[in-house]
Design an enzyme around this catalytic site. Structure first.
Site, PDB file in Angstrom:
ATOM      1  N   ASP A   8      -7.991 -86.774  85.310  1.00 17.30           N
ATOM      2  CA  ASP A   8      -7.459 -86.855  86.675  1.00 17.30           C
ATOM      3  C   ASP A   8      -7.491 -88.283  87.255  1.00 17.30           C
ATOM      4  O   ASP A   8      -8.572 -88.849  87.456  1.00 17.30           O
ATOM      5  CB  ASP A   8      -8.252 -85.948  87.620  1.00 17.30           C
ATOM      6  CG  ASP A   8      -8.372 -84.507  87.143  1.00 17.30           C
ATOM      7  OD1 ASP A   8      -8.553 -84.296  85.921  1.00 17.30           O
ATOM      8  OD2 ASP A   8      -8.307 -83.593  87.984  1.00 17.30           O
ATOM      9  N   GLU A  39      -2.887 -85.010  89.169  1.00 16.43           N
ATOM     10  CA  GLU A  39      -2.917 -84.144  90.361  1.00 16.43           C
ATOM     11  C   GLU A  39      -3.542 -84.791  91.592  1.00 16.43           C
ATOM     12  O   GLU A  39      -3.334 -84.327  92.697  1.00 16.43           O
ATOM     13  CB  GLU A  39      -3.639 -82.818  90.057  1.00 16.43           C
ATOM     14  CG  GLU A  39      -5.129 -82.986  89.846  1.00 16.43           C
ATOM     15  CD  GLU A  39      -5.952 -81.774  90.288  1.00 16.43           C
ATOM     16  OE1 GLU A  39      -5.378 -80.748  90.639  1.00 16.43           O
ATOM     17  OE2 GLU A  39      -7.191 -81.907  90.279  1.00 16.43           O
ATOM     18  N   ASN A  40      -4.338 -85.884  91.384  1.00 14.16           N
ATOM     19  CA  ASN A  40      -4.991 -86.554  92.524  1.00 14.16           C
ATOM     20  C   ASN A  40      -4.506 -87.988  92.713  1.00 14.16           C
ATOM     21  O   ASN A  40      -5.153 -88.787  93.389  1.00 14.16           O
ATOM     22  CB  ASN A  40      -6.517 -86.585  92.339  1.00 14.16           C
ATOM     23  CG  ASN A  40      -7.107 -85.229  92.032  1.00 14.16           C
ATOM     24  OD1 ASN A  40      -7.540 -84.983  90.908  1.00 14.16           O
ATOM     25  ND2 ASN A  40      -7.105 -84.335  93.006  1.00 14.16           N
ATOM     26  N   HIS A  68      -3.967 -79.169  92.709  1.00 12.50           N
ATOM     27  CA  HIS A  68      -3.355 -80.024  93.748  1.00 12.50           C
ATOM     28  C   HIS A  68      -1.862 -80.272  93.496  1.00 12.50           C
ATOM     29  O   HIS A  68      -1.278 -81.165  94.114  1.00 12.50           O
ATOM     30  CB  HIS A  68      -4.103 -81.354  93.843  1.00 12.50           C
ATOM     31  CG  HIS A  68      -5.484 -81.218  94.410  1.00 12.50           C
ATOM     32  ND1 HIS A  68      -5.706 -80.918  95.733  1.00 12.50           N
ATOM     33  CD2 HIS A  68      -6.701 -81.300  93.828  1.00 12.50           C
ATOM     34  CE1 HIS A  68      -7.016 -80.843  95.953  1.00 12.50           C
ATOM     35  NE2 HIS A  68      -7.638 -81.054  94.807  1.00 12.50           N
ATOM     36  N   HIS A 153      -7.000 -76.930  83.063  1.00 16.17           N
ATOM     37  CA  HIS A 153      -7.489 -77.446  84.340  1.00 16.17           C
ATOM     38  C   HIS A 153      -8.374 -76.375  84.955  1.00 16.17           C
ATOM     39  O   HIS A 153      -7.874 -75.373  85.471  1.00 16.17           O
ATOM     40  CB  HIS A 153      -6.288 -77.767  85.238  1.00 16.17           C
ATOM     41  CG  HIS A 153      -6.651 -78.588  86.426  1.00 16.17           C
ATOM     42  ND1 HIS A 153      -6.791 -79.951  86.357  1.00 16.17           N
ATOM     43  CD2 HIS A 153      -6.921 -78.257  87.705  1.00 16.17           C
ATOM     44  CE1 HIS A 153      -7.121 -80.417  87.546  1.00 16.17           C
ATOM     45  NE2 HIS A 153      -7.211 -79.401  88.390  1.00 16.17           N
ATOM     46  N   HIS A 178     -10.184 -81.424  85.849  1.00 13.71           N
ATOM     47  CA  HIS A 178     -10.524 -80.862  87.160  1.00 13.71           C
ATOM     48  C   HIS A 178     -11.930 -81.171  87.639  1.00 13.71           C
ATOM     49  O   HIS A 178     -12.132 -81.347  88.838  1.00 13.71           O
ATOM     50  CB  HIS A 178     -10.288 -79.340  87.225  1.00 13.71           C
ATOM     51  CG  HIS A 178     -10.690 -78.722  88.542  1.00 13.71           C
ATOM     52  ND1 HIS A 178      -9.977 -78.913  89.703  1.00 13.71           N
ATOM     53  CD2 HIS A 178     -11.749 -77.936  88.881  1.00 13.71           C
ATOM     54  CE1 HIS A 178     -10.572 -78.236  90.700  1.00 13.71           C
ATOM     55  NE2 HIS A 178     -11.634 -77.649  90.226  1.00 13.71           N
ATOM     56  N   HIS A 180     -13.662 -83.805  87.057  1.00  8.58           N
ATOM     57  CA  HIS A 180     -13.749 -85.255  87.282  1.00  8.58           C
ATOM     58  C   HIS A 180     -15.018 -85.855  86.667  1.00  8.58           C
ATOM     59  O   HIS A 180     -15.458 -86.921  87.075  1.00  8.58           O
ATOM     60  CB  HIS A 180     -13.688 -85.595  88.787  1.00  8.58           C
ATOM     61  CG  HIS A 180     -12.365 -85.281  89.414  1.00  8.58           C
ATOM     62  ND1 HIS A 180     -11.950 -85.835  90.612  1.00  8.58           N
ATOM     63  CD2 HIS A 180     -11.356 -84.477  89.023  1.00  8.58           C
ATOM     64  CE1 HIS A 180     -10.746 -85.380  90.930  1.00  8.58           C
ATOM     65  NE2 HIS A 180     -10.369 -84.544  89.975  1.00  8.58           N
TER      66      HIS A 180
HETATM   67 FE   LIG Z   1      -8.606 -83.347  89.969  1.00  8.11          FE
HETATM   68 FE   LIG Z   2      -8.171 -79.998  90.174  1.00  5.79          FE
END
Ligand SMILES: [Fe+2]
Ligand SMILES: [Fe+2]
Length: 271
Positions: A8, A39-40, A68, A153, A178, A180
């Protein structure tokens, strides 16, 4: 095939690090395929079309998403025009975009990339195991595609391990995103699939999973809505996994983590 997966990408510092390092990494590690989770990437929440283009220009072949996916509303119209951005395959039928893509490399080899999302401690979705196996039933590893990468994820390590075992021998790499947080459990499973519970994030680790500490901590201390979470802005670490596969079988030959910059101890694959 030489594959790099980056976890991510969080906020400006994360994407700046990816954009700064990826062109060199592509060359020095002789990468054939680069998959990143985006996604981030847009201020911690979602992926804008312009940032997606920047990441692809820097060398990302495919961008995966997660819970996200739809934080940036402008992606909703864009995702159907850009098949190299994929969202979890187990969203309900009718969701914009696709949950998988086959990319053709410059030399003609083909790689399948799949994104699914777990259901433990996450939004209710369709079955990710069935979604992944449905997609894989349409491809033959080593025949129609030379490699296959699955981004699971998910929050729960158990669900990710289970996905690794279910897909063992049928894909090149099952990798989690997900949380992180990069895990040290990368290994090649008995059927030949490379696996890692979580790739970690490309972001500032002097944070709470990429978000500035004060507001993120306050949410735990006072169970009240508070300041909006903002991405931390210190130097990012890139975190990911490199895998080399055998084109004839599509299975993994070797794998090693990649960590560059920021607070994490650096490591570079030596193959
Ligand atoms: Fe994430
Ligand atoms: Fe996530």
């Amino acid at each position: 095939m030489r594959i790099l997966f980056l976890g991510d990408i969080v906020g400006r510092t994360g994407r700046d690090a990816v954009i700064a390092h990826l062109p060199d990494l592509r060359r020095t590690l002789r990468l054939d395929l680069v998959v990143v989770n985006g996604e981030n990437a847009s201020h911690g929440f979602g992926l804008s079309p312009s940032i997606a283009r920047d990441l692809m220009e820097a060398g990302a072949d495919v961008i995966t998403l997660g819970n996200h996916s739809w934080d940036r509303k402008d992606l909703i119209g864009y995702i159907d025009q850009e098949p190299r951005i994929i969202r979890p395959a187990n969203y309900p039928p009718g969701t914009p975009g696709q949950g998988s893509v086959v990319v053709t490399l410059v030399d003609g080899r083909r790689a399948l990339v799949v994104n699914v999302m777990g259901r433990q401690f996450m939004d209710a979705l369709d079955d990710p195991f069935r979604a992944a196996t449905d997609i894989l039933s349409r491809h033959r590893l080593g025949v129609t595609v030379q490699a296959a990468v699955v981004d699971i994820h998910a929050e729960a390590s158990s669900e990710k391990w289970a996905m690794g075992h279910v897909l063992d021998g049928r894909v090149s790499l099952v990798i989690g995103t997900h949380t992180h947080t990069p895990t040290a459990d990368h290994r090649i499973l008995s059927g030949g699939t490379a696996f890692q519970t979580d790739a970690g994030m490309c972001g500032d680790y002097d944070s709470v999973i990429g978000m500035a500490k004060d507001a993120a901590i306050a949410r735990f201390l006072r169970r009240m809505p508070g300041e909006r979470l903002q991405p931390a802005e210190g130097e990012a670490s890139l975190a990911g996994m490199m895998v080399e596969t055998d084109d004839a079988t599509g299975l993994a030959r070797r794998m090693a983590p990649l960590r560059v910059g920021g607070k994490l101890a650096p490591t570079t694959p030596d193959f």
